[in-house]
Enzyme design. Structure first.
Site, short mmCIF file in Angstrom:
data_model
loop_
_atom_site.label_atom_id
_atom_site.label_comp_id
_atom_site.label_asym_id
_atom_site.label_seq_id
_atom_site.Cartn_x
_atom_site.Cartn_y
_atom_site.Cartn_z
N PHE A 508 1.10 -0.69 0.41
CA PHE A 508 -0.23 0.07 -0.42
C PHE A 508 0.94 1.43 -0.37
O PHE A 508 2.15 1.00 0.28
CB PHE A 508 -0.86 0.03 1.46
CG PHE A 508 -0.33 0.19 2.27
CD1 PHE A 508 0.16 -0.84 3.27
CD2 PHE A 508 -0.41 1.82 2.70
CE1 PHE A 508 0.50 -0.86 4.56
CE2 PHE A 508 0.48 1.71 4.43
CZ PHE A 508 1.16 0.58 5.41
N CYS A 509 0.50 2.45 -0.34
CA CYS A 509 0.91 3.76 -0.87
C CYS A 509 -0.11 4.86 0.01
O CYS A 509 -0.88 4.17 0.08
CB CYS A 509 1.37 3.78 -1.57
SG CYS A 509 0.48 3.65 -3.16
N GLN A 510 0.15 5.72 -0.63
CA GLN A 510 -1.27 6.57 -0.15
C GLN A 510 -1.80 7.31 -0.65
O GLN A 510 -3.59 7.03 -0.26
CB GLN A 510 -0.13 8.34 -0.10
CG GLN A 510 -0.90 9.15 0.07
CD GLN A 510 -1.10 9.40 1.70
OE1 GLN A 510 -0.27 9.03 2.45
NE2 GLN A 510 -1.72 9.83 2.60
N GLY A 512 -2.83 4.05 -4.11
CA GLY A 512 -2.99 2.92 -4.24
C GLY A 512 -1.57 2.98 -5.76
O GLY A 512 -2.18 1.61 -6.25
N HIS A 537 -4.01 4.46 1.97
CA HIS A 537 -3.77 5.03 3.04
C HIS A 537 -5.02 6.49 3.32
O HIS A 537 -5.37 6.24 4.02
CB HIS A 537 -2.25 5.18 3.60
CG HIS A 537 -2.50 6.20 4.94
ND1 HIS A 537 -2.56 5.13 5.71
CD2 HIS A 537 -2.36 6.93 5.08
CE1 HIS A 537 -2.63 5.72 6.89
NE2 HIS A 537 -2.15 7.18 6.93
#
Ligand SMILES: Cc1cc2nc3c(=O)[nH]c(=O)nc-3n(C[C@H](O)[C@H](O)[C@H](O)COP(=O)(O)OP(=O)(O)OC[C@H]3O[C@@H](n4cnc5c(N)ncnc54)[C@H](O)[C@@H]3O)c2cc1C
Length: 545
Positions: A508-510, A512, A537
């Site tokens: 995961f990241c900020q 997607g 996130h």
């Protein structure tokens, strides 16, 4: 031919003028119980807030102008009190003279709209409590707010009108409290998209209560002095605006024995004919076919009222017209710097309707990032899993929201799929979009999910997976999923040995996008159970609140 139209605003006047354009020889009479016709309901909050300076700008046309151009007999302050179907006549009360009379009709078009819901509680009819529907309401509210003692307003209901009024009353300098019974404002939206709206309201100084409805109105001397909420909170106020929804005005139709549908609106066929083929009904008072579910629904919005009014007018005047189009419930609102909107089904409504639903989230700029003024659009796409058929979308951001909703509304109209979205040839130059527009990006995410290229997982469905946060250490330090390991995307290939390829893993990241790239790296390097966190996130945070 005598055509009588009851109600002289959106649906009624669209019907009347189209009837005239299609039949020069009919006698057309519009009966409107209020003092104005063709006024811009949608502009009322902006007049009260001072954005629209002059009340006359709200009047799209006048009875005398319509008479001159269209030879339509428009009578304001004329209320139709009953319909005599066997004698084919309506009973009319002229509020100016107090006299009653009857008028014969060959075709009757009912366009009586809807009325704001006022709760049956003490003090709801106090002088400083009002809803906003008509020019007359606007004048009442305007006069109350102009009172020097009016500093605070409590707005009950965080729907479209409540939100517009919250913004406009704040612009007017009032202390604004917004009370919403559902757990988030703009209840038709899914909670994670509506989340940003609550934040925007608070950032602009509005006191927002969510998940906390109105219980009572405290008053003295016939004026309300405070609103009391379900949890006992008491909010002192000088004025109360009720914006908790509308009820279709079906009394006239029901008393005449016309059939109502399951939603409480008047039942009509695809040309707007009621259960009596000589009587049409249109606008906020009817139920229409939903464009996705094909079930009867009520969509009290200006678009269906105007477009269907036009068709009903044509059919009444000529016996022919195109069929009423199904409606998608496309709607949009701007609150301070944020624009948010919806088309088609929300995820919660699609699930309740029994669809096998999947969703895709993207955050992508409304136009290329290198051109000044780029701002993010968050788009949630709702689609049917087995077929890829688009079911709906919601979008939020500062700019370009209307364009994305309108494209998806068009896709919905043509029963488009997520593949269709990836294929659209949309207008692009740096000021206006991107070669990969947010619409394409949403289509890419959805088709990648659908084809198993990038399986997605919701934060609420996480269950013991290894969680790899591929954002930068600085982003990670600001908060992550408990237990997550931080391996920035650009170091993933070098540090791949730190992760067990046999364990279920989530990247995961900020928003997607980096999570997707990480998921593709891992899945091509022997990780068989790796998924990307949908919306990253950002959506996780929106869903948790
Ligand atoms: C503040 C506000 C903002 C809005 N903003 C938007 C927006 O941004 N976008 C959007 O899509 N929609 C918006 N809407 C909704 C939109 O205005 C309505 O969907 C639309 O006006 C419905 O048109 P209608 O002709 O069915 O009903 P109405 O516009 O309500 O007109 C019905 C008329 O019938 C008259 N009438 C009723 N009974 C009788 C009778 N017995 N005899 C004679 N006359 C009668 C009423 O006096 C009324 O004037 C807004 C509405 C409001 C109030």
């Amino acid at each position: 031919m005598n055509i009588i139209i009851v109600g002289g605003v959106a649906a009624g006047m669209s019907a009347a003028t189209r009837a005239r354009r299609m039949n020069e020889h009919a006698a057309i009479i519009v009966l409107e119980k209020g003092g104005y016709i063709s006024f811009a309901n949608c502009g009322l909050p902006y007049y009260l807030g001072g954005t629209i300076k002059d009340e006359s700008q709200l009047l799209v046309t006048t009875a005398s102008a319509v008479r001159a151009r269209f030879n339509i007999d428009v009578r304001v302050k004329h209320e139709v009190t009953s319909i005599d179907r066997s004698a084919r006549q309506v009973h009319v009360l002229d509020h100016t003279t107090g006299t009653s009379f009857v008028l014969p009709f060959d075709k009757l078009i009912l366009a009586t709209g809807a009325s704001p819901i006022i709760p049956a509680i003490a003090n709801a009819l106090a002088a400083n409590v009002s809803a906003l529907r008509s020019i007359e309401d606007t004048q009442t509210i305007h006069a109350s707010l102009a009172n020097i003692g009016c500093r605070r307003i409590a707005i009950i209901g965080g729907g479209f009108i409540g939100l517009e009024m919250a913004e406009q009353m704040s612009h007017r300098g009032l202390e604004v409290t917004l009370v919403e019974k559902s757990d988030h404002v703009l209840a038709p939206l899914d909670s994670e998209i509506a989340f940003s709206l609550g934040e925007e309201l608070r950032r602009n100084g509005i006191t927002v209560f969510e998940g906390n409805g109105l219980k009572s109105l405290e008053g003295t001397n016939e004026l309300v002095t405070a609103v009391v909420l379900e949890d006992g909170t008491r909010v002192a106020t000088d004025f109360v605006l009720m914006s908790i929804g509308v009820r279709p005005n079906v009394g006239l139709a029901r008393d005449a024995g016309l059939e109502l549908g399951p939603t409480g609106g008047v039942k009509i066929d695809s040309h707007g004919r009621t259960s009596d083929a000589l009587i049409y009904a249109v606008g906020d008072m009817v139920e229409v076919e939903h464009g996705v579910t094909h079930k009867p629904t009520r969509i009290p919005l200006a678009g269906p009222a105007n477009r269907d009014g036009r068709l009903a007018g044509e059919h009444a005047a000529t016996g022919n017209s195109a069929k009423f189009p199904a409606a998608m419930g496309t709607a949009i609102v701007k609150v301070f710097d944020l624009v948010v909107g919806i088309t088609g089904l929300s995820e919660k409504v699609a699930m309740a309707a029994g669809y096998e639903v999947d969703v895709a989230y993207i955050v992508s700029n409304q136009h290329v990032g290198y051109y000044p003024g780029a701002t993010p659009v968050q788009l949630k796409l709702i689609y049917e899993k087995p077929t890829g058929r688009v079911l709906g979308a919601q979008a939020v951001g500062k700019d370009g929201i209307d364009k994305r909703l309108d494209v998806i509304a068009t896709a919905l109209h043509f029963k488009g799929t997520i593949d269709d979205l990836t294929e659209l040839d949309l207008a692009y130059s740096p000021q206006f979009g991107a070669a990969k527009d947010p619409i394409h990006m949403a289509g890419f995410v959805a088709t990648n999910q659908q084809r198993g290229i990038s399986p997605g997982v919701r934060s609420s469905d996480l269950d013991g997976e290894v969680k790899i946060d591929v954002r930068s250490p600085a982003e990670f330090a600001q908060g992550s999923i408990p237990g997550a390991i931080n391996i920035p995307l650009d170091h993933l290939r070098q540090r791949i040995n730190e992760i067990d390829p046999d364990k279920p893993t989530v990247t995961f990241c900020q928003v997607g996008q980096r999570g997707y790239v990480a998921q593709r790296i891992l899945s091509q390097r022997g990780f068989t159970k790796v998924k990307n966190l949908k919306g990253g996130h950002t959506v996780r945070r929106q869903m948790q609140s």
